[in-house]
Design a protein around this motif. Structure first.
Motif, mmCIF file in Angstrom:
data_model
loop_
_atom_site.group_PDB
_atom_site.id
_atom_site.type_symbol
_atom_site.label_atom_id
_atom_site.label_comp_id
_atom_site.label_asym_id
_atom_site.label_seq_id
_atom_site.Cartn_x
_atom_site.Cartn_y
_atom_site.Cartn_z
ATOM 1 N N ALA A 157 0.645 -1.242 -0.003
ATOM 2 C CA ALA A 157 -0.027 -0.018 0.108
ATOM 3 C C ALA A 157 1.030 1.166 -0.111
ATOM 4 N N THR A 158 0.411 2.322 -0.773
ATOM 5 C CA THR A 158 1.025 3.621 -0.465
ATOM 6 C C THR A 158 0.537 4.272 0.646
ATOM 7 N N PRO A 159 1.008 5.471 1.020
ATOM 8 C CA PRO A 159 0.146 6.160 2.171
ATOM 9 C C PRO A 159 -1.259 6.732 1.869
ATOM 10 N N LEU A 160 -1.700 6.647 0.522
ATOM 11 C CA LEU A 160 -2.956 6.798 0.197
ATOM 12 C C LEU A 160 -3.754 5.696 0.652
ATOM 13 N N LEU A 161 -4.107 5.482 1.651
ATOM 14 C CA LEU A 161 -4.977 4.363 2.265
ATOM 15 C C LEU A 161 -6.003 4.673 3.410
ATOM 16 N N ARG A 162 -7.163 4.813 3.197
ATOM 17 C CA ARG A 162 -8.089 5.031 4.417
ATOM 18 C C ARG A 162 -9.442 4.700 4.212
ATOM 19 N N GLU A 163 -10.189 4.814 5.410
ATOM 20 C CA GLU A 163 -11.514 4.461 5.105
ATOM 21 C C GLU A 163 -12.340 5.952 4.828
ATOM 22 N N GLY A 164 -13.711 5.495 3.999
ATOM 23 C CA GLY A 164 -14.370 6.882 3.523
ATOM 24 C C GLY A 164 -13.775 6.977 2.238
ATOM 25 N N LEU A 165 -12.817 6.414 1.619
ATOM 26 C CA LEU A 165 -12.253 6.451 0.190
ATOM 27 C C LEU A 165 -12.517 5.267 -0.601
ATOM 28 N N GLU A 166 -13.381 5.485 -1.702
ATOM 29 C CA GLU A 166 -13.557 4.611 -2.811
ATOM 30 C C GLU A 166 -12.971 4.840 -4.092
ATOM 31 N N LEU A 167 -11.935 4.277 -4.718
ATOM 32 C CA LEU A 167 -11.375 4.454 -5.833
ATOM 33 C C LEU A 167 -11.791 3.563 -6.908
ATOM 34 N N ASN A 168 -11.972 4.312 -7.965
ATOM 35 C CA ASN A 168 -12.214 3.544 -9.408
ATOM 36 C C ASN A 168 -11.332 3.574 -10.215
ATOM 37 N N ALA A 169 -10.114 4.266 -10.519
ATOM 38 C CA ALA A 169 -9.333 4.285 -11.698
ATOM 39 C C ALA A 169 -7.810 4.866 -11.235
ATOM 40 N N VAL A 170 -6.722 4.485 -11.899
ATOM 41 C CA VAL A 170 -5.661 5.028 -11.629
ATOM 42 C C VAL A 170 -4.873 5.109 -13.051
ATOM 43 N N ARG A 171 -4.031 6.322 -13.084
ATOM 44 C CA ARG A 171 -3.450 6.347 -14.456
ATOM 45 C C ARG A 171 -1.977 6.987 -14.153
ATOM 46 N N VAL A 172 -1.071 6.630 -15.023
ATOM 47 C CA VAL A 172 0.353 6.889 -14.719
ATOM 48 C C VAL A 172 0.825 7.818 -15.932
ATOM 49 N N SER A 173 1.371 9.054 -16.037
ATOM 50 C CA SER A 173 1.730 9.925 -16.755
ATOM 51 C C SER A 173 2.796 9.413 -17.772
ATOM 52 N N PRO A 174 2.659 9.288 -19.084
ATOM 53 C CA PRO A 174 3.813 8.816 -20.099
ATOM 54 C C PRO A 174 4.963 9.961 -19.674
ATOM 55 N N VAL A 175 4.679 11.002 -19.672
ATOM 56 C CA VAL A 175 5.851 11.890 -19.555
ATOM 57 C C VAL A 175 6.350 11.986 -18.432
ATOM 58 N N ASP A 176 6.045 11.788 -17.177
ATOM 59 C CA ASP A 176 7.000 11.513 -15.943
ATOM 60 C C ASP A 176 5.915 10.464 -15.152
ATOM 61 N N PRO A 177 6.624 9.237 -15.138
ATOM 62 C CA PRO A 177 5.908 8.273 -14.231
ATOM 63 C C PRO A 177 5.794 8.437 -12.883
ATOM 64 N N ARG A 178 6.580 9.479 -12.282
ATOM 65 C CA ARG A 178 6.160 9.907 -10.990
ATOM 66 C C ARG A 178 4.714 10.339 -10.892
ATOM 67 N N ARG A 179 4.476 10.961 -11.937
ATOM 68 C CA ARG A 179 3.044 11.721 -11.836
ATOM 69 C C ARG A 179 1.769 10.371 -11.809
ATOM 70 N N LEU A 180 1.229 10.482 -11.003
ATOM 71 C CA LEU A 180 0.027 9.484 -10.804
ATOM 72 C C LEU A 180 -1.364 10.126 -10.426
ATOM 73 N N TYR A 181 -2.352 9.861 -10.963
ATOM 74 C CA TYR A 181 -3.776 10.255 -10.930
ATOM 75 C C TYR A 181 -4.779 9.169 -10.439
ATOM 76 N N ALA A 182 -5.473 9.384 -9.669
ATOM 77 C CA ALA A 182 -6.462 8.361 -9.088
ATOM 78 C C ALA A 182 -7.828 9.188 -8.973
ATOM 79 N N SER A 183 -9.158 8.402 -8.966
ATOM 80 C CA SER A 183 -10.376 8.952 -9.085
ATOM 81 C C SER A 183 -11.223 8.249 -8.098
ATOM 82 N N GLY A 184 -12.227 8.956 -7.524
ATOM 83 C CA GLY A 184 -13.223 8.159 -6.981
ATOM 84 C C GLY A 184 -14.048 9.110 -5.960
ATOM 85 N N VAL A 185 -14.434 8.519 -4.897
ATOM 86 C CA VAL A 185 -15.331 9.372 -3.898
ATOM 87 C C VAL A 185 -14.524 9.337 -2.538
#
Length: 455
Positions: A157-185
């Motif tokens: 697990a990364t530090p982004l792990l908690r209750e009240g969070l429900e994620l639906n997708a993740v993407r990695v930037s082709p330009v800079d792989p350190r840049r991540l995006y996630a989405s949800g509620v």
């Protein structure tokens, strides 16, 4: 050819009208392709998800073989996409389990690490074949982003792990792989999350979207291949799909297009200037800032994947003959790769693997429905053995399958999510599908055994 397709489809449409109220829309639950994956570093290898399992080609699309859903073990939740490593491993998130095939689609297991949660999204590092990210979204427990550095074998697990969070997708930037995006509620708010350091720290951007009435399912769908701060999301509201774009790393979102259809996926040109979007019934193209124009093809079951300068698209065999095609002019014209009636039996796998043991007995019925040849090569072939390979040990269980006698040995999650709603390609009332397929089998005799040259 077109006229016979049209006649067949009109007949099916008439039958659908008579079954109104008992069936969902979307191609009457007919067999369809749904997503495309190309093996990293091996452009001749295709793995195409379908509503009836998957099909695989190892020769640039000249021949195709079937992987039945029973052997994959994904239950009622089909993967929206597959990721095929250069090593041959195939991974997919189903919305419930994380699927893993270690042998190019012959054996499948559900990863035991995620047995108590739901894996809702999966993304690969653009250059490192070992690094993957997964997100989870099971209500009532802690959810977050997970990272694997060994091709999906182990996860942390990364530090982004908690209750009240429900994620639906993740993407990695082709330009800079350190840049991540996630989405949800997050606590009932639609959120887009961003990391600039490969998941060590996260920024969270709530999006109320007050201009929309009861928006839901905000989902990150693409990251610009040329600009790290440009990210695409989609959100549903009142039966429409709203395509949104951010140029500031997810802080603000601007609407690009409103689609009166169910979103399947999208891709972008190498410079990020052109966008292609596939929906349940249509295919769109336009500038990445909008507006998007509806294209004449595909006219159903559209999905899209760009590989270099070539565009690949799913289509409906029942509407325009091909189930997969390629375009070298940005989607203006398409060249047939294969139709469902061209599948040549089951995937060639060694005895003792789930695909070899389960799929051949199921193929004749599907072949009848698709108008495909039963076994054009005279039977179920065995793949050629590797050099100096001895006979398989019949007493050794396959490493890619779960031991039925061992609890939690890669089986489906406890209390799996409810079955998907009747939407998307293939959603129907259960008793209507065989009737429709029998009708199509009688209406399309021209497909049986038919072969057409590849263009």
């Amino acid at each position: 050819m077109k006229s016979r397709n049209a006649v067949a489809w009109r007949a099916v449409a008439s039958l659908l009208a008579g079954l109104a109220g008992r069936m969902a829309h979307a191609h009457a639950g007919l067999p369809e392709t749904s997503n495309i994956a190309i093996r990293r570093g091996h452009p001749q290898d295709f793995f195409v998800g379908t509503t009836f399992g998957a099909v695989i080609s190892r020769d640039s699309g000249q021949t195709w073989r079937w992987v039945c859903p029973d052997a994959m073990g994904y239950g009622g939740w089909r993967p929206e996409a597959y990721l095929w490593r250069e090593t041959g491993d195939i991974l997919a998130a189903t919305g419930s389990a994380l699927l893993h095939s270690p042998d190019e689609g012959c054996s499948w297991r559900t990863h035991p690490f995620f047995k108590s949660t739901w894996v809702t999204g999966l993304a690969a590092h653009p250059t490192d074949d070992r690094v993957f990210y997964a997100v989870t979204g099971r209500p009532g427990i802690a959810n977050g982003v997970y990272r694997s550095e060994d091709g999906g074998e182990t996860w942390a697990a990364t530090p982004l792990l908690r209750e009240g969070l429900e994620l639906n997708a993740v993407r990695v930037s082709p330009v800079d792989p350190r840049r991540l995006y996630a989405s949800g509620v997050a606590n009932s708010q639609l959120v887009l999350l961003r990391s600039d350091d490969a998941g060590l720290t996260w920024q969270e951007f709530p999006h109320a979207l007050p201009e929309l009435l009861r928006p839901y399912a905000l989902t990150v769908v693409a990251v610009d291949p040329a600009a790290v701060d440009v990210v695409w999301t989609r959100v549903s509201a009142q039966g429409y799909t709203h395509l949104l774009r951010s140029e500031d790393g997810g802080r603000t979102l601007t609407q690009v297009s409103v689609l009166d259809d169910t979103f399947i996926n999208m891709d972008l040109s190498a410079d990020g200037a052109t966008a292609w979007v596939g929906t349940l019934n249509y295919f769109f193209r336009g500038p990445s800032t909008g507006p998007l124009e509806k294209r004449p093809l595909p006219t159903g079951n559209a999905c899209v994947l760009r590989d270099g300068e070539t565009l690949y698209g799913c289509g409906s065999t029942w509407l325009h003959d091909w189930a997969l095609a390629r375009s070298t002019d940005q989607g203006s014209t398409w060249q047939h790769i294969f139709g469902l009636y061209e599948i040549q039996g089951t995937q060639l796998c060694p005895r003792g693997t789930p695909v070899r043991d389960l799929c051949p007995a199921r193929w004749p019925q599907l072949a009848e429905q698709l108008g495909a040849p039963l076994y054009p090569d005279g039977g179920v072939e065995e793949p050629p053995p590797p050099p100096d390979a001895g006979a398989p040990d019949a007493g050794t269980p396959d490493a890619g399958t779960a031991d039925a006698g061992t609890p939690d040995a890669g089986g489906p999650p406890e209390e799996p999510p409810p079955a998907p709603k009747a939407s998307g390609c293939g959603a129907t009332a259960g008793t209507s599908v065989p009737l429709l397929l029998l009708l199509l089998s009688s209406l399309l005799p021209w497909r049986r055994g038919a072969r057409r040259p590849h263009q």
